[in-house]
Design an enzyme around this catalytic site. Structure first.
Site, PDB file in Angstrom:
ATOM      1  NE  ARG A   1      35.713  79.030   2.733  1.00  0.00           N
ATOM      2  CZ  ARG A   1      36.402  80.093   3.162  1.00  0.00           C
ATOM      3  NH1 ARG A   1      35.953  81.310   2.955  1.00  0.00           N
ATOM      4  NH2 ARG A   1      37.541  79.920   3.809  1.00  0.00           N
TER       5      ARG A   1
ATOM      6  CG  PHE B   1      43.347  69.560   4.888  1.00  0.00           C
ATOM      7  CD1 PHE B   1      44.331  69.320   5.843  1.00  0.00           C
ATOM      8  CD2 PHE B   1      43.316  68.778   3.741  1.00  0.00           C
ATOM      9  CE1 PHE B   1      45.282  68.317   5.625  1.00  0.00           C
ATOM     10  CE2 PHE B   1      44.252  67.782   3.526  1.00  0.00           C
ATOM     11  CZ  PHE B   1      45.247  67.547   4.464  1.00  0.00           C
TER      12      PHE B   1
ATOM     13  CG  ASP C   1      40.961  71.030  10.546  1.00  0.00           C
ATOM     14  OD1 ASP C   1      40.995  71.701   9.489  1.00  0.00           O
ATOM     15  OD2 ASP C   1      41.816  71.144  11.446  1.00  0.00           O
TER      16      ASP C   1
ATOM     17  CG  ASN D   1      47.165  62.822   9.965  1.00  0.00           C
ATOM     18  OD1 ASN D   1      46.969  63.122   8.783  1.00  0.00           O
ATOM     19  ND2 ASN D   1      48.355  62.787  10.500  1.00  0.00           N
TER      20      ASN D   1
ATOM     21  CG  ASP E   1      41.920  74.758   1.555  1.00  0.00           C
ATOM     22  OD1 ASP E   1      43.035  75.078   1.107  1.00  0.00           O
ATOM     23  OD2 ASP E   1      41.151  75.579   2.108  1.00  0.00           O
TER      24      ASP E   1
ATOM     25  CB  CYS F   1      47.746  78.013   0.306  1.00  0.00           C
ATOM     26  SG  CYS F   1      48.110  76.947   1.704  1.00  0.00           S
TER      27      CYS F   1
HETATM   28  N1  SAH Z   1      39.379  74.866   4.005  1.00  0.00           N
HETATM   29  C1  SAH Z   1      39.516  75.790   5.099  1.00  0.00           C
HETATM   30  C2  SAH Z   1      40.938  76.244   5.339  1.00  0.00           C
HETATM   31  C3  SAH Z   1      41.914  75.123   5.597  1.00  0.00           C
HETATM   32  S1  SAH Z   1      43.375  75.615   6.385  1.00  0.00           S
HETATM   33  C4  SAH Z   1      38.575  76.968   4.896  1.00  0.00           C
HETATM   34  O1  SAH Z   1      37.892  77.024   3.869  1.00  0.00           O
HETATM   35  O2  SAH Z   1      38.521  77.839   5.767  1.00  0.00           O
HETATM   36  C5  SAH Z   1      44.163  74.088   6.677  1.00  0.00           C
HETATM   37  C6  SAH Z   1      43.563  73.260   7.800  1.00  0.00           C
HETATM   38  O3  SAH Z   1      44.237  72.002   7.827  1.00  0.00           O
HETATM   39  C7  SAH Z   1      43.724  73.813   9.215  1.00  0.00           C
HETATM   40  O4  SAH Z   1      42.443  73.955   9.796  1.00  0.00           O
HETATM   41  C8  SAH Z   1      44.539  72.745   9.986  1.00  0.00           C
HETATM   42  O5  SAH Z   1      44.054  72.560  11.313  1.00  0.00           O
HETATM   43  C9  SAH Z   1      44.303  71.525   9.161  1.00  0.00           C
HETATM   44  N2  SAH Z   1      45.341  70.477   9.153  1.00  0.00           N
HETATM   45  C10 SAH Z   1      46.662  70.626   8.938  1.00  0.00           C
HETATM   46  N3  SAH Z   1      47.270  69.414   8.851  1.00  0.00           N
HETATM   47  C11 SAH Z   1      46.302  68.484   9.028  1.00  0.00           C
HETATM   48  C12 SAH Z   1      46.271  67.055   9.028  1.00  0.00           C
HETATM   49  N4  SAH Z   1      47.387  66.342   8.792  1.00  0.00           N
HETATM   50  N5  SAH Z   1      45.095  66.431   9.214  1.00  0.00           N
HETATM   51  C13 SAH Z   1      43.964  67.143   9.421  1.00  0.00           C
HETATM   52  N6  SAH Z   1      43.925  68.495   9.409  1.00  0.00           N
HETATM   53  C14 SAH Z   1      45.069  69.156   9.223  1.00  0.00           C
END
Ligand code: SAH
Length: 395
Positions: A213, A229, A251, A278, A299, A339
């Site tokens: 970050r 995400f 998200d 989504n 992410d 990940c």
């Molecule tokens: N970038 C974040 C961590 C991301 S974790 C950080 O720095 O803290 C992955 C995230 O993706 C989760 O919050 C989950 O709610 C979201 N997610 C999973 N599938 C998704 C989708 N299809 N569309 C939108 N969000 C999604």
């Protein structure tokens, strides 16, 4: 005398090499009828001591190894010492200790404590057990953690599916001390982030992305920034603070976005938009509408838990990257996080090359990054490395 697990002929090499997972297929026989969770000695076919571990007949991993020294009991002193060793990395080497600090105290195989993850969020700790043997020693672990870190409370988080894989019933609960306050927060790179450690995702926060970050925020001043995400807003809010021209955080989870909005307010940041969508669909919608960004962070969550799921997972990464390239202005920066442990850096780069060629865009990797250093990789168990983060320029 502890029970003995005797390996098949020619199967001892990985364990002399200090890999901690002994699968049923490597075992010839078990002597002494150990109970699940009991200490056992792992012995080669020729009768030589290899290592000491905890037995579990209900797991595919029949023995998890913790010590390669003979005659060392896996008792309270042993686990306290392992935890103290893990803490020395975080405190003495990495200097992560401090008021309202957030860091991973212990990362399972990476810290020679297979099946246990401990995170610290200010005065609270979360513990996650993914193995029966160590989960059944929770009293010991709690007492060692209290002694070493003097927390106000210790909370148990459970991962879905562990019960079935390991034959152990675990439920989210306070293990010791006071329950965490609803406004518990940590300081990360000088910003404040709320951590909901009882209901947030995983153990409450994604500590592994701390340094990524900060690195990405350095590229953000004056830029149009997309955080896809975003969870509680980690990348996007860092970018906003660094002076991004505009920030859009996406998200699919409303509780995640609620945390992200509160984090924005907590840090006095206003030029940030949040949308519950989504991501797969919405990136397409943004591209069709002609929106452009200078920095795009992808992410997504883990896409594959077993080898069979890799091709489908790669398809998902490919789709996200195809869409991201459409959104990126020339000289844009693409941040590809992955990940999924079963997908390697090489796989990720190969996928990116294919997508770049298809889109007729030149892509240069400017940085190959991993998780923050409180998520080390034990060289004898490289499966403990999982997070990749590629920073690329897109022409
Ligand atoms: N970038 C974040 C961590 C991301 S974790 C950080 O720095 O803290 C992955 C995230 O993706 C989760 O919050 C989950 O709610 C979201 N997610 C999973 N599938 C998704 C989708 N299809 N569309 C939108 N969000 C999604």
């Amino acid at each position: 005398m502890s029970a003995k697990v005797i390996l098949k002929a020619k199967r001892a090499q990985p364990f002399f090499g200090r890999h901690p997972w002994v699968f049923a297929g490597a075992i010839e026989r078990v002597e002494g009828a150990p109970a699940d969770g009991a200490e056992v000695d792992l012995v080669s076919h020729g009768g030589n001591f290899v290592a000491r571990g905890l037995f579990n007949s209900q797991s595919k991993i029949h023995v998890r190894l913790y010590s390669w020294e003979e005659n060392v009991p896996l008792d309270e002193a042993f686990f306290r010492n392992r935890l103290a060793t893990a803490l020395r990395l975080r405190h003495d080497v990495l200097k992560l200790n401090g008021p309202d600090a957030g860091y991973r105290v212990c990362f399972s195989e990476s810290d020679y404590l297979s099946g246990m993850v401990v995170d610290r969020y200010g005065d609270w700790l979360t513990v996650q057990f993914t193995a029966l043997g160590i989960a059944s020693r929770r009293e010991t672990i709690v007492s060692a953690l209290r002694e070493l870190l003097n927390p106000k409370g210790i909370y148990l988080r459970t991962e879905k599916g562990v019960g079935k894989l390991e034959g152990v019933e675990l439920h989210d609960q306070l293990l010791w001390g006071e329950p965490p306050p609803p406004d518990l927060s940590i300081l990360e790179n000088g910003m404040r982030f709320l951590v909901n450690l009882t209901e947030g995702q995983k153990t409450g926060y994604y500590l592994d992305q701390r340094d990524n970050r900060a690195a990405v925020a350095r590229l953000a001043p004056g830029k149009r920034f997309l955080d896809a995400f975003c969870y509680s807003g980690g990348f996007g809010l860092h970018a906003a603070r660094a002076g991004a021209a505009e920030v859009l955080c996406l998200d699919g989870s409303e509780p995640a976005l609620e945390l992200a909005r509160r984090n924005a307010a907590l840090n006095g940041l206003e030029n940030v938009a949040f949308e519950r969508v989504n991501v797969f669909n919405h990136l397409g919608t943004l591209a069709t509408s002609g929106r452009k960004f200078d920095v795009v962070v992808l992410d997504p969550p883990k896409f594959a838990r077993n080898r069979g799921a890799i091709p489908e997972a790669l398809k998902g990464y490919r789709r996200l990257h195809q869409l991201a390239l459409k959104l990126l202005a020339p000289d844009g920066v693409l941040v590809s996080c992955c990940c999924t442990g079963l997908i390697t850096m090489l796989d990720l780069e190969e996928m990116l090359a294919q997508v770049a060629v298809e889109a007729k865009r030149d892509v240069q990797i400017v940085e190959r990054r991993g998780p923050a250093p409180d998520h080390p990789v034990a060289v004898t168990c490289r499966e403990s490395g999982y997070l990749k983060c590629l920073v690329s320029r897109v022409l």
